[in-house]
Design a protein around this motif. Sequence first.
Motif, PDB file in Angstrom:
ATOM      1  N   ASP A 204       0.832  -1.210   0.000  1.00  0.00           N
ATOM      2  CA  ASP A 204       0.000   0.000   0.000  1.00  0.00           C
ATOM      3  C   ASP A 204       0.865   1.257   0.000  1.00  0.00           C
ATOM      4  O   ASP A 204       0.454   2.310   0.478  1.00  0.00           O
ATOM      5  CB  ASP A 204      -0.934  -0.006   1.223  1.00  0.00           C
ATOM      6  N   LYS A 255      -3.491  -1.946  -3.933  1.00  0.00           N
ATOM      7  CA  LYS A 255      -4.368  -1.221  -3.003  1.00  0.00           C
ATOM      8  C   LYS A 255      -4.451   0.253  -3.356  1.00  0.00           C
ATOM      9  O   LYS A 255      -5.519   0.873  -3.220  1.00  0.00           O
ATOM     10  CB  LYS A 255      -3.859  -1.409  -1.571  1.00  0.00           C
ATOM     11  N   GLN A 258      -6.798   0.580  -6.247  1.00  0.00           N
ATOM     12  CA  GLN A 258      -8.188   0.434  -5.818  1.00  0.00           C
ATOM     13  C   GLN A 258      -8.698   1.709  -5.145  1.00  0.00           C
ATOM     14  O   GLN A 258      -9.851   2.120  -5.340  1.00  0.00           O
ATOM     15  CB  GLN A 258      -8.308  -0.753  -4.861  1.00  0.00           C
ATOM     16  N   THR A 259      -7.837   2.363  -4.374  1.00  0.00           N
ATOM     17  CA  THR A 259      -8.232   3.608  -3.708  1.00  0.00           C
ATOM     18  C   THR A 259      -8.469   4.720  -4.713  1.00  0.00           C
ATOM     19  O   THR A 259      -9.469   5.449  -4.633  1.00  0.00           O
ATOM     20  CB  THR A 259      -7.146   4.033  -2.703  1.00  0.00           C
ATOM     21  N   ASP A 262     -11.759   4.219  -6.604  1.00  0.00           N
ATOM     22  CA  ASP A 262     -12.921   3.886  -5.783  1.00  0.00           C
ATOM     23  C   ASP A 262     -13.390   2.455  -6.051  1.00  0.00           C
ATOM     24  O   ASP A 262     -14.589   2.189  -6.184  1.00  0.00           O
ATOM     25  CB  ASP A 262     -14.072   4.875  -6.028  1.00  0.00           C
ATOM     26  N   SER A 263     -12.425   1.553  -6.155  1.00  0.00           N
ATOM     27  CA  SER A 263     -12.733   0.144  -6.437  1.00  0.00           C
ATOM     28  C   SER A 263     -12.177  -0.733  -5.325  1.00  0.00           C
ATOM     29  O   SER A 263     -11.358  -1.625  -5.563  1.00  0.00           O
ATOM     30  CB  SER A 263     -12.138  -0.274  -7.785  1.00  0.00           C
ATOM     31  N   LYS A 264     -12.604  -0.467  -4.109  1.00  0.00           N
ATOM     32  CA  LYS A 264     -12.104  -1.222  -2.966  1.00  0.00           C
ATOM     33  C   LYS A 264     -12.435  -2.701  -3.126  1.00  0.00           C
ATOM     34  O   LYS A 264     -13.562  -3.080  -3.453  1.00  0.00           O
ATOM     35  CB  LYS A 264     -12.701  -0.680  -1.671  1.00  0.00           C
ATOM     36  N   ASP A 265     -11.419  -3.536  -2.889  1.00  0.00           N
ATOM     37  CA  ASP A 265     -11.574  -4.985  -2.983  1.00  0.00           C
ATOM     38  C   ASP A 265     -12.094  -5.419  -4.356  1.00  0.00           C
ATOM     39  O   ASP A 265     -12.891  -6.364  -4.478  1.00  0.00           O
ATOM     40  CB  ASP A 265     -12.518  -5.505  -1.882  1.00  0.00           C
TER      41      ASP A 265
END
Length: 482
Positions: A204, A255, A258-259, A262-265
């Motif tokens: 991260d 990570k 994804q942040t 806005d695509s968390k997990d």
Amino acid sequence: MFFTYLRRELRRRRKAALVVASGLALGIALVIVVNSASAGMQQAQGKVLESLYGLGTDMTVTKAAPPPSEGGRERPRFNFDAQDDDETQSSDVVMPQGFETLASSTVGKVADQSGVAGAVGGLSLSVLKVDGEFKPGEFAPRENTSGGGGGGGGGPQGEVRGGGANFDVNSYTVYGTDTAHQDLGPLTSSKITDGRAFETTETDAKVAVVDSAYAKEKKYKVGGDVTIKGTKFEIVGIATADSGDASANLYIPLKQAQTLSDSKDKVTTVYVKADDSQQIAAVKSAVQKNIPGTTVTTSADLADRVSGSLSTASDLATSVGKWLSIAVLIAAFVVAGLLTMSAVTRRVQEFGTLKALGWKSGRVTRQVVGEAMVNGLVGGALGIAVGVAGAYVLTAVSPSLTAEVGSAAAGPGGGGGGMIRAGGPAGQAADKAIEIALTAPISAATIALAVGLAVTGGLIAGAFGGWRASRLRPADALRRVE
């Protein structure tokens, strides 16, 4: 006696032997060049697949695209803050390529399937950056020519003049990689040429690896930084793609990707390595059956969708080239046999006399076959020399071929939606064009094939001549003696 007679006869009939050897050499050289070019095209196609998939990747799993009846996809929106004291505006939109994402848990489900050696998720993003400035207009009062002072409304009369906007649109691709598992995915097809690769602990961290071509264009250096949607990333490495065209312009930890989007997990692609390359089809069926709503694309599927001059040249080498080689070889063998048989016919007095002196038919036949075998081996040596020279010239020239892979099959984010390349808005069906330099590698198997063809040519020619020689009788020679 056998070798003495053989040497004398070949020396005495040098021109005829050279004609036979040259014909065989032409066919053998053509086979070597065609086989080497075909091997080079296979290597080129392998580089294309590696640049899209990554080295060692056997298949990718993506989310199946929704039916058109379910409505269109949301278009990107750019928001600018209207502030009187700030005319400069900038807005970044970061979105997954193809807009289709899978839950990160899908990676584990794929890894649990029978026959899967490893599975790694990745998030492929497209960044559209719009920045520029607004220039406010100026109010210009309108001159009063009526002499009456003031207009009907009592307010200021005039119009706004000038003003406008000047904005630049820049698009590039970002790939979110799982730094803890870097053995699969597109980044494996690139080599770090400056700086370092990601460390496994930087899951991260705000660090980035930049493709060398993109770094050269934007003048990025190791130790500098790049800003994505207001977040600064330190450039820790420069990567050069083996095929010359990278899958993404920037690589960052998964990570962070994804942040930003806005695509968390979420992931766009799962890269899969099979236990056994012979079981790829079975693994594909298992994944499609046990994980519904996904699209599985194997390297074979992707190879079938490669188009461009590479595909055209490969088809020519496979079909026209190989059939032409076979036709030339057959013609060379037949001509060598006929020439050998013709030479035997012209030597009817010689062989008849030898038989009259006590030579058996088998000995005459062996003598003819031996001469033909030497012609074949000489032709093979000439053919190998010419073929190797031709392959070397082809490698030295290195003609450039292009391979185009449709967006429906393209690498990062490939399965469901359009692949986004620089200059193309999201959702467009753009193709990924990769330029490959063609080489013509020569393998030991190719040389062994050439030697086998030379021996075969000699045997065929010897069989023709031996058959004719075995039918001669001593009386034929005595009747022709003047």
